[in-house]
Design a protein around this motif. Structure first.
Motif, short mmCIF file in Angstrom:
data_model
loop_
_atom_site.label_atom_id
_atom_site.label_comp_id
_atom_site.label_asym_id
_atom_site.label_seq_id
_atom_site.Cartn_x
_atom_site.Cartn_y
_atom_site.Cartn_z
N CYS B 179 46.10 43.15 36.02
CA CYS B 179 47.29 44.01 36.07
C CYS B 179 46.97 45.48 35.87
O CYS B 179 47.71 46.23 35.23
N GLN B 180 45.83 45.91 36.45
CA GLN B 180 45.50 47.34 36.40
C GLN B 180 46.43 48.13 37.30
O GLN B 180 46.98 47.59 38.27
N GLU B 181 46.58 49.43 37.00
CA GLU B 181 47.32 50.33 37.90
C GLU B 181 46.75 50.18 39.31
O GLU B 181 47.49 50.09 40.29
N LYS B 182 45.42 50.20 39.38
CA LYS B 182 44.74 49.96 40.66
C LYS B 182 43.84 48.75 40.49
O LYS B 182 42.85 48.82 39.76
N ASP B 183 44.23 47.67 41.16
CA ASP B 183 43.55 46.40 40.97
C ASP B 183 42.05 46.51 41.22
O ASP B 183 41.61 47.05 42.23
N ARG B 184 41.28 45.99 40.27
CA ARG B 184 39.82 45.86 40.38
C ARG B 184 39.12 47.21 40.57
O ARG B 184 38.03 47.28 41.13
N THR B 185 39.78 48.29 40.12
CA THR B 185 39.19 49.62 40.26
C THR B 185 38.60 50.04 38.92
O THR B 185 39.30 49.99 37.90
N PRO B 186 37.31 50.43 38.92
CA PRO B 186 36.65 50.76 37.65
C PRO B 186 37.47 51.75 36.82
O PRO B 186 37.93 52.77 37.34
N GLY B 187 37.68 51.43 35.54
CA GLY B 187 38.33 52.34 34.61
C GLY B 187 39.84 52.39 34.69
O GLY B 187 40.49 52.97 33.81
N SER B 188 40.46 51.81 35.72
CA SER B 188 41.92 51.88 35.85
C SER B 188 42.58 51.07 34.73
O SER B 188 42.18 49.95 34.42
N MET B 189 43.60 51.65 34.08
CA MET B 189 44.23 51.01 32.92
C MET B 189 45.34 50.05 33.34
O MET B 189 45.79 50.05 34.47
N GLY B 190 45.79 49.25 32.36
CA GLY B 190 46.77 48.20 32.64
C GLY B 190 48.18 48.76 32.80
O GLY B 190 48.55 49.74 32.16
N ARG B 191 48.97 48.14 33.67
CA ARG B 191 50.36 48.55 33.85
C ARG B 191 51.15 48.12 32.62
O ARG B 191 51.04 46.98 32.16
N LYS B 192 51.96 49.04 32.11
CA LYS B 192 52.76 48.75 30.91
C LYS B 192 53.78 47.66 31.23
O LYS B 192 54.44 47.72 32.27
N GLY B 193 53.94 46.71 30.34
CA GLY B 193 54.89 45.62 30.56
C GLY B 193 54.68 44.98 31.92
O GLY B 193 55.59 44.92 32.74
N CYS B 194 53.48 44.52 32.14
CA CYS B 194 53.01 44.05 33.46
C CYS B 194 54.14 43.41 34.30
O CYS B 194 54.60 42.30 34.00
#
Lengths: 129, 429
Positions: B179-194
């Motif tokens: 549930c990253q902001e950008k799926d499978r992208t290095p360093g991308s953080m998780g979407r709040k309240g996925c």
């Protein structure tokens, strides 16, 4: 109930500080660090998940299209050489022009592929568009 | 091979009706099947043997065996336009010699319950009425039980099981790794309240016999499950058990926090015993099998050590990372020795996300159970699917075990979605 992994690795072992390492620019290393976990060491991919990079139309064909796969990622419902793959390829546009040129040249001349090199100028041009 | 068990001790009542028909057509001493000379290429515990019941059926995902010993196999992708294979054994030698195909969709789910064959595509669940011989009566006109399920390429398969109260459970996998902001992208953080969890990343419950249900007719039975392929109903506890595929790419995405070696074995592949309303914690936490703890995911501020919230349930059992548990079966048969009764077989399809470290899995394990709970360490039960240790390490496996089913005599069936081999494992002490 937890069951130990066969390979004994402490869960808290300190990772090597990879952040400070110099940026690799040779194609093989860029591949190992950014592509290998999905497309595998032999470029053969993973059935139903990640496509092979062996003699596909995308790898051997139009270089602009190939560069853009790395810059923009790839998440489309398409057949690749007659098979479907369901994983997602992320945009890897944090890589430099030199790195992308090196890794694509490496891919186009390994795993049984033979095709012309990709240059940093070509990557820069594709990125600008 | 002689069947050790007398018929009198082998009467789950549901099977009885099927057996009547079965006995009318076939010799009373059934199941005199011989293992292949090479045990179908498998390595098994002493006393067990295996045969190739069928080969080259297609990308065989889950399978179901009728009371008469016929086999239905769901194909991931239709072969010659057909997605379900029906196999029959005319002369009772265990080798299936008649193949029919129907159903114009690919998918994974295949389950028999209460005289119906349930099958899933990646967006719908169908059922077919079986006659007293276990044959589908309406191959071209199944009832559509559920429709309109989310399928966004990743974790697309809809595994299914039916309980004893006319409820159907369907896995709806998360179309994301973590549930990253950008799926499978290095360093991308998780979407709040996925937001994915609203319509995926869990198990949904529907009525097993009501047509045309959609999300609004179903209940989100359990959430925080990234992707489940193997699942089964435990008859002892009357409870749903599922196997979660743990998240990928800890090192690729957060190289400063995880080594390549750690990324290869973590997080655990978890078995969960579910109750209605449970939350297993994806994408916020993962389970580390060596620390025996829930750990906050790096996308949500974790550092590899910080413990996750108590609100998430603990796994019932945990296994090494990325081995891809695609089949789960509670053994209720009488053919195998007593210790297998009510324990769990798990088909580990095999890893890809361990590269560049050696891959692992490609085997069927047995997890002992006591009083409805995992008890003691799992053991590798059937190995050798890949063809060689080198093929296991490279991941270039000849066969990958995927689905599990139990035959009326207590044989264990295993499907392979690479070459389409259907294995039958028997005990012949």
């Amino acid at each position: 109930m937890a069951q130990k992994s066969p390979a004994k690795k402490a869960g808290t072992a300190k990772p090597k500080a990879t952040g400070a390492a110099p940026i690799a620019e040779d194609g093989k290393t860029v591949y190992a660090q950014n592509c290998l976990s999905c497309h595998q060491a032999d470029g053969g991919g993973v059935p139903n998940m990640n496509p092979p990079l062996i003699k596909t139309d995308y790898v051997l064909g139009d270089k602009d299209r190939l560069i853009k796969i790395v810059l923009n990622g790839f998440n489309e419902r398409v057949e690749i050489e007659g098979e479907m793959y369901n994983n997602v390829m992320p945009a890897l546009n944090h890589l430099t022009d030199k790195q992308i040129a090196a890794v694509l040249t490496y891919v186009r001349n390994n795993f049984g592929n033979k095709a012309s090199a990709v240059t940093p100028v070509e990557v820069k041009k594709a990125r600008g568009k | 091979m002689k069947l050790k068990v007398a018929f009198s001790s082998f009467i789950p009542l549901i099977a009885a009706a099927g057996l009547l028909w079965y006995n009318a057509n076939k010799p009373l001493v059934a199941n005199m099947v011989n293992p292949d000379a090479d045990n179908a290429g498998l390595k098994l515990p002493a006393g067990f043997g295996a045969l190739r019941a069928a080969e080259n059926v297609g990308k065989a995902r889950h399978l179901a065996v009728t009371a008469g010993g016929d086999i239905y196999v769901k194909l991931n992708r239709p072969k010659e336009g057909k997605g379900i294979v029906y196999l029959q054994d005319a002369n009772d030698d265990g080798k299936m010699d008649d193949t029919k195909m129907f159903g114009n969709y690919g998918g994974t789910g295949m389950y028999i319950k209460n005289g119906y064959l349930y099958a899933s595509s990646d967006t719908e669940v169908f059922r077919y009425k079986l006659n007293e011989n276990g044959q589908v009566t309406n191959p071209e006109a199944p009832e559509k039980i559920v429709t309109g399920l989310i399928e966004r390429r990743q974790h697309e398969s809809k595994s299914i099981v039916v309980d004893n109260n006319d409820n159907l459970y369907v896995n709806i996998g998360a179309y994301s790794n973590s549930c990253q902001e950008k799926d499978r992208t290095p360093g991308s953080m998780g979407r709040k309240g996925c937001p994915i969890l609203d319509s995926a990343g869990g198990i949904w419950q529907f009525k097993a016999s009501k047509a045309n249900q959609t999300y609004k007719d179903g209940v989100r039975y359990a959430t925080g499950l990234r992707n489940v392929v193997g699942l089964d109903w435990n008859q002892q506890n009357n409870q749903l058990f599922v196997m979660q595929h743990g998240r990928d790419q800890l090192h690729d995405l957060f190289p400063a926090l995880y080594t390549v070696q750690q990324s290869a074995i973590y997080p655990a592949e978890c078995m969960y015993a579910l109750k209605k309303g449970d939350n297993a914690g994806w994408p916020y936490i993962y389970f580390n099998q060596d620390l025996n703890k829930k750990i906050v995911a790096p996308e949500y501020g974790g550092d590899g050590k910080k413990e996750g919230s108590k609100e998430y349930i603990n796994p019932a059992a945990a296994y090494p990372g990325h081995m891809a548990p695609n089949g789960l079966l509670f053994y209720t048969g009488n053919m195998f020795p007593e210790k297998y009764k009510n324990g769990a077989f798990i088909a580990f399809h095999g890893s890809w996300n361990r590269a560049p470290e050696p891959q692992a899995g490609f085997f069927v394990v047995f997890q002992p159970f006591k009083d409805g709970k995992p008890s003691g360490k799992y053991e590798v039960f059937a190995d050798g699917f890949s063809g060689s240790p080198e093929k296991t390490a490279s991941g270039r496996a000849d066969h990958k075990p995927c689905g599990l089913a139990q035959g009326p005599d207590g044989s264990l069936y295993v499907s392979d979605d690479v070459k389409g081999t259907i294995y039958r494992i028997v005990y012949n002490k």
